[in-house]
Scaffold this motif. Structure first.
Motif, PDB file in Angstrom:
ATOM      1  N   LEU A  35      37.598  67.119 102.228  1.00 57.77           N
ATOM      2  CA  LEU A  35      39.045  67.342 102.336  1.00 57.77           C
ATOM      3  C   LEU A  35      39.644  66.458 103.434  1.00 57.77           C
ATOM      4  O   LEU A  35      40.715  65.882 103.263  1.00 57.77           O
ATOM      5  N   ARG A  36      38.947  66.344 104.554  1.00 54.52           N
ATOM      6  CA  ARG A  36      39.470  65.550 105.672  1.00 54.52           C
ATOM      7  C   ARG A  36      39.533  64.077 105.315  1.00 54.52           C
ATOM      8  O   ARG A  36      40.411  63.356 105.792  1.00 54.52           O
ATOM      9  N   VAL A  37      38.612  63.628 104.482  1.00 61.71           N
ATOM     10  CA  VAL A  37      38.600  62.226 104.088  1.00 61.71           C
ATOM     11  C   VAL A  37      39.563  61.960 102.932  1.00 61.71           C
ATOM     12  O   VAL A  37      40.388  61.046 102.974  1.00 61.71           O
ATOM     13  N   GLU A  38      39.469  62.802 101.898  1.00 66.02           N
ATOM     14  CA  GLU A  38      40.208  62.534 100.655  1.00 66.02           C
ATOM     15  C   GLU A  38      41.651  63.042 100.700  1.00 66.02           C
ATOM     16  O   GLU A  38      42.501  62.554  99.970  1.00 66.02           O
ATOM     17  N   ALA A  39      41.894  64.089 101.511  1.00 66.53           N
ATOM     18  CA  ALA A  39      43.253  64.648 101.569  1.00 66.53           C
ATOM     19  C   ALA A  39      43.607  64.911 103.023  1.00 66.53           C
ATOM     20  O   ALA A  39      43.756  66.044 103.454  1.00 66.53           O
ATOM     21  N   PRO A  40      43.777  63.820 103.818  1.00 67.94           N
ATOM     22  CA  PRO A  40      43.936  63.981 105.275  1.00 67.94           C
ATOM     23  C   PRO A  40      45.220  64.702 105.675  1.00 67.94           C
ATOM     24  O   PRO A  40      45.304  65.217 106.789  1.00 67.94           O
TER      25      PRO A  40
ATOM     26  N   VAL B  50      51.636  74.111  91.018  1.00 73.12           N
ATOM     27  CA  VAL B  50      51.003  73.113  90.167  1.00 73.12           C
ATOM     28  C   VAL B  50      49.541  73.511  90.014  1.00 73.12           C
ATOM     29  O   VAL B  50      48.844  73.752  91.000  1.00 73.12           O
ATOM     30  N   CYS B  51      49.107  73.608  88.768  1.00 74.27           N
ATOM     31  CA  CYS B  51      47.755  74.087  88.494  1.00 74.27           C
ATOM     32  C   CYS B  51      46.920  72.948  87.923  1.00 74.27           C
ATOM     33  O   CYS B  51      47.344  72.257  87.004  1.00 74.27           O
ATOM     34  N   GLY B  52      45.765  72.729  88.499  1.00 75.93           N
ATOM     35  CA  GLY B  52      44.849  71.733  87.966  1.00 75.93           C
ATOM     36  C   GLY B  52      44.121  72.300  86.760  1.00 75.93           C
ATOM     37  O   GLY B  52      43.424  73.288  86.877  1.00 75.93           O
ATOM     38  N   SER B  53      44.311  71.689  85.604  1.00 80.04           N
ATOM     39  CA  SER B  53      43.734  72.221  84.375  1.00 80.04           C
ATOM     40  C   SER B  53      42.615  71.332  83.865  1.00 80.04           C
ATOM     41  O   SER B  53      42.723  70.110  83.885  1.00 80.04           O
TER      42      SER B  53
ATOM     43  N   GLU C 169      41.686  65.024  94.004  1.00 83.79           N
ATOM     44  CA  GLU C 169      42.655  65.355  92.950  1.00 83.79           C
ATOM     45  C   GLU C 169      43.899  66.047  93.503  1.00 83.79           C
ATOM     46  O   GLU C 169      44.887  66.201  92.793  1.00 83.79           O
ATOM     47  N   LEU C 170      43.836  66.495  94.775  1.00 82.38           N
ATOM     48  CA  LEU C 170      45.000  67.164  95.353  1.00 82.38           C
ATOM     49  C   LEU C 170      46.223  66.259  95.315  1.00 82.38           C
ATOM     50  O   LEU C 170      47.338  66.728  95.149  1.00 82.38           O
ATOM     51  N   ALA C 171      45.976  64.955  95.452  1.00 84.46           N
ATOM     52  CA  ALA C 171      47.096  64.001  95.455  1.00 84.46           C
ATOM     53  C   ALA C 171      47.921  64.121  94.184  1.00 84.46           C
ATOM     54  O   ALA C 171      49.153  64.075  94.231  1.00 84.46           O
ATOM     55  N   SER C 172      47.250  64.309  93.039  1.00 87.07           N
ATOM     56  CA  SER C 172      48.005  64.399  91.786  1.00 87.07           C
ATOM     57  C   SER C 172      48.769  65.724  91.705  1.00 87.07           C
ATOM     58  O   SER C 172      49.842  65.794  91.101  1.00 87.07           O
ATOM     59  N   LEU C 173      48.219  66.790  92.314  1.00 85.60           N
ATOM     60  CA  LEU C 173      48.959  68.057  92.353  1.00 85.60           C
ATOM     61  C   LEU C 173      50.217  67.897  93.202  1.00 85.60           C
ATOM     62  O   LEU C 173      51.305  68.332  92.811  1.00 85.60           O
ATOM     63  N   VAL C 174      50.050  67.256  94.376  1.00 84.12           N
ATOM     64  CA  VAL C 174      51.201  67.058  95.268  1.00 84.12           C
ATOM     65  C   VAL C 174      52.258  66.193  94.583  1.00 84.12           C
ATOM     66  O   VAL C 174      53.459  66.472  94.640  1.00 84.12           O
TER      67      VAL C 174
ATOM     68  N   GLY D 116      41.449  78.037  89.547  1.00 85.65           N
ATOM     69  CA  GLY D 116      41.958  78.436  90.850  1.00 85.65           C
ATOM     70  C   GLY D 116      42.491  77.258  91.646  1.00 85.65           C
ATOM     71  O   GLY D 116      43.017  77.410  92.733  1.00 85.65           O
ATOM     72  N   PHE D 117      42.337  76.062  91.090  1.00 84.48           N
ATOM     73  CA  PHE D 117      42.730  74.830  91.775  1.00 84.48           C
ATOM     74  C   PHE D 117      44.227  74.643  91.628  1.00 84.48           C
ATOM     75  O   PHE D 117      44.696  74.036  90.668  1.00 84.48           O
ATOM     76  N   ARG D 118      44.979  75.216  92.584  1.00 84.29           N
ATOM     77  CA  ARG D 118      46.430  75.235  92.442  1.00 84.29           C
ATOM     78  C   ARG D 118      47.112  74.879  93.756  1.00 84.29           C
ATOM     79  O   ARG D 118      46.587  75.153  94.828  1.00 84.29           O
ATOM     80  N   LEU D 119      48.303  74.316  93.628  1.00 84.97           N
ATOM     81  CA  LEU D 119      49.126  74.006  94.797  1.00 84.97           C
ATOM     82  C   LEU D 119      50.371  74.891  94.739  1.00 84.97           C
ATOM     83  O   LEU D 119      51.012  74.990  93.688  1.00 84.97           O
ATOM     84  N   TYR D 120      50.686  75.531  95.847  1.00 82.24           N
ATOM     85  CA  TYR D 120      51.785  76.499  95.888  1.00 82.24           C
ATOM     86  C   TYR D 120      52.836  76.048  96.888  1.00 82.24           C
ATOM     87  O   TYR D 120      52.506  75.529  97.952  1.00 82.24           O
TER      88      TYR D 120
END
Lengths: 140, 256
Positions: B28-33, B117-120, B100-105, B160-164
């Motif tokens: 997470l620290r590397v891929e989604a700083p 946003v829910c990762g499907s 993949e968080l970047a695409s949710l954001v 459960g991979f969701r951004l709120y």
């Protein structure tokens, strides 16, 4: 019938004693005392059950008793399930709040071996709980 | 005007994931700083909490196991208490890919009316995710039911991979389903008129640990979630405004 009366009186005494030792909250005690009282009345007044069962159209008086007792217990258990659900919910809220508070504490005091600190909190809580139950026992 | 940049929180629920949680935090620290990381140690008996803390995450240690719903909700409470603008759930078993968080954001920022946003795994046809047929069938059934209820396309209600956003964080900090929360949460969002969209993601198989849904529990899962959906549909909801709070069994008053 005297056996029934003795049994009902024993139940009554048991409930009363449990309340005295604080093993049973008054809230439920009233319910159980009422049930025990009903048992005493039904056991000592033989004609009552027969007339009740006749009135509701049940041929065997004991069956009438079973219906009443079963319904009472069913409702009671349902009530307990609802109490258990509420307690579980409240416990969850407490656990979450405790965990957040502990995290905040640890963040504020990074030294003093913070890793052990919350272990201590939990141990203290657990031991105080067990000592309280232990202190109850001798009294009873 | 306050031009403070948006703040992001990754909520990592972990129950006995000592083998993988540090890897998740580091990735997470590397891929989604831009994401701060909070690990919710759900009453683990191994050294999940210590490994997560050593990897640099804030750690919330629940005093006993609450299950995934209670753990994630603790994360929402943390997000709310610290005023995060966005929170994402990233499982501690390494199933979700932090990159993949970047695409949710991105999806969240593209449309301000979106709350979740829910990762499907299934939104893209022929996705690489391979689950047992029985599980896929179950997911499909819930997807169909939820799509019909919410009149939106829901393909992966168990993800459960969701951004709120803040609205969703506030809703779920106050009321989040307990046992298997993901499916029911979609219904809750709909009832509170919050909008959820899905974006395609890849998911890994678990690095370590075990899924909370074992074979023997899957029947319970189906029955419990179905019941929750049915009851949830019939529950009277007095929702005046988007994301208004609802009465819950154990009401909370603010967060300390």
């Amino acid at each position: 019938m005297p056996a029934g009366i003795i049994f009902a009186v024993v139940v009554f005494a048991l409930v009363f004693e449990m309340v005295r030792r604080r093993r049973l909250g008054e809230r439920y005690a009233i319910l159980w005392l009422a049930a025990a009282l009903a048992l005493v009345v039904l056991a000592s007044w033989g004609g009552l059950l027969a007339s009740i069962s006749h009135a509701v159209g049940i041929k065997t008086p004991s069956n009438a008793f079973f219906v009443i007792a079963f319904t009472f217990l069913l409702l009671l258990v349902l009530h307990f399930s609802s109490v258990a659900s509420r307690l579980a919910d409240e416990t969850r809220v407490l656990a979450q709040r405790l965990a957040l508070l502990e995290q905040r504490l640890r963040a504020q005091e990074p030294v003093n071996g913070s890793e052990d600190e919350d272990e201590d909190l939990i141990t203290v809580a657990a031991s105080s709980r067990s000592s309280r139950t232990a202190s109850r026992r001798p009294r009873g | 005007m306050d031009f403070r940049p948006d703040s992001f929180l990754a909520i990592v629920p972990a129950y006995n994931e000592a083998g993988s949680v540090a890897g998740v935090v580091e990735s997470l620290r590397v891929e989604a700083p831009e994401f701060d990381v909070v690990v919710i140690d759900d009453g683990s008996t191994d050294d999940t909490a210590a490994r997560a803390a050593a990897a640099g995450a804030a750690v919330i240690r629940l005093p006993f196991n609450l299950g995934i719903g209670g753990a994630v909700q603790a994360g929402f409470l943390y997000a709310q208490a610290h005023g995060y603008d966005y929170a994402a759930q990233v499982d501690g078993d390494g199933q979700h890919e932090p990159a993949e968080l970047a695409s949710l954001v991105e999806a969240m920022r593209a449309d301000p009316s979106i709350d979740v946003v829910c990762g499907s795994r299934f939104v893209a046809p022929g996705g690489g995710y391979r689950a047992p047929l029985s599980r896929r069938t179950g997911i499909q059934l819930f997807a169909l039911a939820l799509s019909a209820i919410s009149r939106q396309r829901v393909t992966d209600p168990t993800s459960g991979f969701r951004l709120y956003n803040r609205r969703a964080i506030r809703l779920f900090a106050g009321d989040y389903p307990h046992d298997y929360p993901e499916v029911e949460a979609v219904l809750l969002l709909h009832a509170h008129r919050l909008r959820m969209i899905e974006v395609p993601v890849e998911m890994h198989h678990r690095n370590s640990g075990r899924s909370s849904i074992t074979k023997s529990r899957s029947l319970y899962y189906m029955v419990k979630v179905s019941l929750a959906l049915l009851v949830g549909l019939l529950r009277r909801r007095v929702v005046v405004e988007r994301a208004d709070p609802v009465p819950v069994t154990a009401p909370r008053r603010g967060v300390g």
